[in-house]
Scaffold this active site. Structure first.
Site, PDB file in Angstrom:
ATOM      1  N   ASN A 227       0.868  -1.186   0.000  1.00  0.00           N
ATOM      2  CA  ASN A 227       0.000   0.000   0.000  1.00  0.00           C
ATOM      3  C   ASN A 227       0.901   1.232   0.000  1.00  0.00           C
ATOM      4  OD1 ASN A 227      -1.764   2.078   0.491  1.00  0.00           O
ATOM      5  ND2 ASN A 227      -2.402   1.382   2.526  1.00  0.00           N
TER       6      ASN A 227
ATOM      7  N   LYS B 289       0.101   4.228  -0.158  1.00  0.00           N
ATOM      8  CA  LYS B 289      -0.529   5.413   0.446  1.00  0.00           C
ATOM      9  C   LYS B 289      -0.299   6.618  -0.484  1.00  0.00           C
ATOM     10  CE  LYS B 289      -0.098   3.168   4.860  1.00  0.00           C
ATOM     11  NZ  LYS B 289      -0.025   3.258   6.315  1.00  0.00           N
TER      12      LYS B 289
ATOM     13  N   HIS C 115      -9.464   1.032   5.208  1.00  0.00           N
ATOM     14  CA  HIS C 115      -8.161   1.249   5.854  1.00  0.00           C
ATOM     15  C   HIS C 115      -8.347   2.181   7.054  1.00  0.00           C
ATOM     16  CE1 HIS C 115      -4.050   2.496   6.542  1.00  0.00           C
ATOM     17  NE2 HIS C 115      -3.689   1.410   5.890  1.00  0.00           N
TER      18      HIS C 115
ATOM     19  N   GLU D 168      -6.755   4.612   8.073  1.00  0.00           N
ATOM     20  CA  GLU D 168      -6.587   6.041   7.770  1.00  0.00           C
ATOM     21  C   GLU D 168      -7.855   6.615   7.140  1.00  0.00           C
ATOM     22  OE1 GLU D 168      -2.905   5.591   5.614  1.00  0.00           O
ATOM     23  OE2 GLU D 168      -1.965   4.957   7.492  1.00  0.00           O
TER      24      GLU D 168
ATOM     25  N   GLU E  58      -5.130  -4.925  10.634  1.00  0.00           N
ATOM     26  CA  GLU E  58      -4.139  -3.862  10.784  1.00  0.00           C
ATOM     27  C   GLU E  58      -4.375  -3.126  12.101  1.00  0.00           C
ATOM     28  OE1 GLU E  58      -2.257  -2.720   6.721  1.00  0.00           O
ATOM     29  OE2 GLU E  58      -3.821  -1.293   7.239  1.00  0.00           O
TER      30      GLU E  58
ATOM     31  N   GLY F  48       2.770   2.294  10.770  1.00  0.00           N
ATOM     32  CA  GLY F  48       3.726   3.388  10.613  1.00  0.00           C
ATOM     33  C   GLY F  48       4.433   3.782  11.899  1.00  0.00           C
TER      34      GLY F  48
ATOM     35  N   SER G 204       3.736  -2.111  10.287  1.00  0.00           N
ATOM     36  CA  SER G 204       5.179  -2.178  10.504  1.00  0.00           C
ATOM     37  C   SER G 204       5.782  -3.540  10.154  1.00  0.00           C
ATOM     38  CB  SER G 204       5.524  -1.782  11.946  1.00  0.00           C
ATOM     39  OG  SER G 204       5.149  -0.429  12.189  1.00  0.00           O
TER      40      SER G 204
HETATM   41  P1  13P Z   1       3.228   0.405   7.635  1.00  0.00           P
HETATM   42  O1  13P Z   1       3.742  -0.888   7.029  1.00  0.00           O
HETATM   43  O2  13P Z   1       3.952   1.591   7.149  1.00  0.00           O
HETATM   44  O3  13P Z   1       3.139   0.295   9.119  1.00  0.00           O
HETATM   45  O4  13P Z   1       1.714   0.574   7.098  1.00  0.00           O
HETATM   46  C1  13P Z   1       0.833  -0.471   7.206  1.00  0.00           C
HETATM   47  C2  13P Z   1      -0.396  -0.126   6.459  1.00  0.00           C
HETATM   48  O5  13P Z   1      -1.161   0.732   6.852  1.00  0.00           O
HETATM   49  C3  13P Z   1      -0.650  -0.852   5.189  1.00  0.00           C
HETATM   50  O6  13P Z   1      -1.926  -0.605   4.716  1.00  0.00           O
END
Ligand code: 13P
Length: 249
Positions: free
Chosen positions: A9, A11, A95, A97, A167, A173, A212
């Site tokens: 992803n 982002k 997601h 976010e 997740e 992150g 992560s």
């Molecule tokens: P990270 O791998 O940067 O922690 O992000 C995970 C994520 O949100 C994948 O959709």
């Protein structure tokens, strides 16, 4: 035996030149396929580039969200049919976010999931609890509620061509990965929840872990019984890291 899927992803990262380099590296290494599957989730404007470069390879591509509507006066939105025109196989739905920054409720996520399924896309449904929720001991309640909203809207049949991603919000992150056992426990819970409606489907459902994931922890996570691959954020932007995670799968 479920196949593993490693999904990157991106982002809101990327640029035409940088994407080209990254995709080229991925094509060279995993473009012919292998023991696991891979996919990249690029920002909308780069779907054409992804389609151009990845068609005919074993790497799938998709979008990071979609509209719950088919068409109409929804400025800034993108429909399932549009994503299909750009060769998307998958789309991420719910997601954390999107939930926290853009106010997507369980019901909105469910409507988007349904729009994806009806449009012929495979939704990757993200579920996850915040740190406060984990500390309050309501992780299963939260995940169960997120899952049930989709089950109610789409029916168990809606999951026939879907992927689920666990997740934990506190692991995204942050560099703070769930331990393999913490992740496994929630994955088993999700599979069990689906098994109540359809045990056969539950057994073949791919449930990815995200939060992560790095080359150093991927193998251990993917070695757990109910973890069928990963949804990778930061590490998916570095070819070497993403490929190492693919190799771990
Ligand atoms: P990270 O791998 O940067 O922690 O992000 C995970 C994520 O949100 C994948 O959709």
């Amino acid at each position: 035996m479920r196949r593993k899927l490693v999904a990157g992803n991106w982002k809101m990262h990327g640029g035409l030149a940088r994407n080209r380099d990254l995709l080229q590296s991925l094509i060279q290494a995993v473009g012919k396929g292998g023991k696991s599957d891979s996919a990249v989730f690029v920002p909308y404007p780069y779907l054409a580039q992804a389609q151009d470069m990845l068609k005919g390879t074993a790497i799938a591509w998709g979008a990071q969200s979609l509209s719950e509507h088919a068409q109409g006066a929804y400025t800034g939105e993108v429909s399932a049919a549009m994503l299909v025109e750009f060769g998307c196989r998958y789309v991420i739905v719910g997601h954390s976010e999107r939930r926290s920054l853009y106010g997507e409720s369980n019901e909105t996520v469910a409507a988007k999931f349904l729009a994806a399924v009806n449009g012929g896309l495979t939704p990757i449904l993200c579920l996850g609890e915040t740190l406060a929720q984990r500390e309050q001991g309501v992780t299963e309640e939260v995940i169960g509620g997120q899952f049930d909203a989709v089950l109610q809207a789409a029916g168990v049949g809606g999951f026939a061509n879907a992927v689920i991603a666990y997740e934990p919000v506190w692991a995204i992150g942050t560099g703070r990965t769930a331990t393999p056992q913490q992740a496994q426990d929630v994955h088993a819970f999700i599979r069990g929840r689906l098994a109540v409606s359809d045990p056969v489907l539950a057994e073949r459902m791919q449930i990815l872990y995200g939060g992560s994931v790095k080359p150093q922890n991927a193998a251990e996570l993917f070695g757990m019984a109910d973890i069928d691959g990963g949804l990778i954020g930061g590490a998916s932007l570095v070819a070497q890291d993403f490929l190492a995670i693919c190799a771990a799968a």
